[in-house]
Design an enzyme around this catalytic site. Sequence first.
Site, mmCIF file in Angstrom:
data_model
loop_
_atom_site.group_PDB
_atom_site.id
_atom_site.type_symbol
_atom_site.label_atom_id
_atom_site.label_comp_id
_atom_site.label_asym_id
_atom_site.label_seq_id
_atom_site.Cartn_x
_atom_site.Cartn_y
_atom_site.Cartn_z
ATOM 1 N N SER A 85 0.828 -1.209 0.000
ATOM 2 C CA SER A 85 0.000 0.000 0.000
ATOM 3 C C SER A 85 0.857 1.251 0.000
ATOM 4 O O SER A 85 2.005 1.254 0.450
ATOM 5 C CB SER A 85 -0.896 0.033 1.240
ATOM 6 O OG SER A 85 -1.800 -1.031 1.238
HETATM 7 N N1 SAH Z 1 0.311 -5.570 4.111
HETATM 8 C C1 SAH Z 1 1.093 -5.842 2.922
HETATM 9 C C2 SAH Z 1 0.351 -5.608 1.642
HETATM 10 C C3 SAH Z 1 -0.732 -6.569 1.464
HETATM 11 S S1 SAH Z 1 -1.386 -6.798 -0.155
HETATM 12 C C4 SAH Z 1 2.391 -5.075 2.924
HETATM 13 O O1 SAH Z 1 2.645 -4.294 3.851
HETATM 14 O O2 SAH Z 1 3.197 -5.309 2.013
HETATM 15 C C5 SAH Z 1 -2.627 -7.969 0.337
HETATM 16 C C6 SAH Z 1 -2.091 -9.330 0.686
HETATM 17 O O3 SAH Z 1 -3.166 -10.114 1.177
HETATM 18 C C7 SAH Z 1 -1.513 -10.071 -0.519
HETATM 19 O O4 SAH Z 1 -0.186 -10.412 -0.265
HETATM 20 C C8 SAH Z 1 -2.421 -11.299 -0.628
HETATM 21 O O5 SAH Z 1 -1.729 -12.449 -1.054
HETATM 22 C C9 SAH Z 1 -2.930 -11.443 0.789
HETATM 23 N N2 SAH Z 1 -4.180 -12.192 0.939
HETATM 24 C C10 SAH Z 1 -5.257 -12.217 0.119
HETATM 25 N N3 SAH Z 1 -6.214 -13.011 0.613
HETATM 26 C C11 SAH Z 1 -5.739 -13.519 1.785
HETATM 27 C C12 SAH Z 1 -6.251 -14.433 2.754
HETATM 28 N N4 SAH Z 1 -7.468 -14.991 2.636
HETATM 29 N N5 SAH Z 1 -5.479 -14.719 3.829
HETATM 30 C C13 SAH Z 1 -4.241 -14.166 3.981
HETATM 31 N N6 SAH Z 1 -3.699 -13.322 3.078
HETATM 32 C C14 SAH Z 1 -4.431 -12.990 2.003
#
Ligand code: SAH
Length: 238
Positions: A85
């Site tokens: 983000s």
């Molecule tokens: N917080 C992260 C950015 C997250 S992007 C940072 O600081 O870099 C959103 C993430 O959620 C992705 O990596 C995706 O793979 C994960 N995601 C999506 N669905 C999910 C689920 N059901 N459980 C855990 N992670 C999930």
Amino acid sequence: MAALLAAVVPLMSCVGSRDGGDSHDRWAAGRQRMVDTQLRARDIHDPRVLAAMGQVPRHLFVPPASQDEAYEDYPLPIGDHQTISQPYIVALMTQLLEPQPTDVVLEIGTGSGYQAAVLATLVRDVYTIELSDMLAASAAERLKALAYANVHVRSGDGFLGWPDVAPFDGIIVTAAAPRVPDPLAAQLREGGRIVIPLVQDDGQELVRGVKRDGRITYEHIADVLFVPMRGLILRPTT
Ligand code: SAH
């Protein structure tokens, strides 16, 4: 796999150091400018959150090809079709959690590990779950190399939360969900805060909930755009 290695290898040279091994940290100026112009100038006012954002080396959480843009005012790709983000959104969600030094926080969507690292400087322990095995492995390695010892990474479907550790003082979800997963609501401590982007008919909204007397009351924070939450459990049942 090549991209994963490329993202991890540069960190090997900086074990035990959080400035990328550069003694005078050539990234510090860009990071401070980011704090002043993108955070403080907007509505990020919690001094601990501002300090955390000023410390965590975001350039070590993005792929090498994007490093020069690490402190810019937009999200960046981190591999596996996912994004880190924009700094402002990370700071806003962190501030909304009202992190306290004694808190134990759950994050769903580890991604690069950047949000977890920011939280790790503010709370006692961070438990973070990532659906992608590849991203979970590289984030765990990166956080270890940078000595964020109070972050615990697990790969799996975050929908279920982390029942062994619950209840949590704060829960942060960094992928957009169609609704608040029931297990997460149940794993929030009385007085705890949950920050989560929800999918709506015409976009997404970031909401914040606070649990009082066993019930979570939500408020709208902002319109946002996150990658969708995935996983078997979210598949619609007909
Ligand atoms: N917080 C992260 C950015 C997250 S992007 C940072 O600081 O870099 C959103 C993430 O959620 C992705 O990596 C995706 O793979 C994960 N995601 C999506 N669905 C999910 C689920 N059901 N459980 C855990 N992670 C999930």
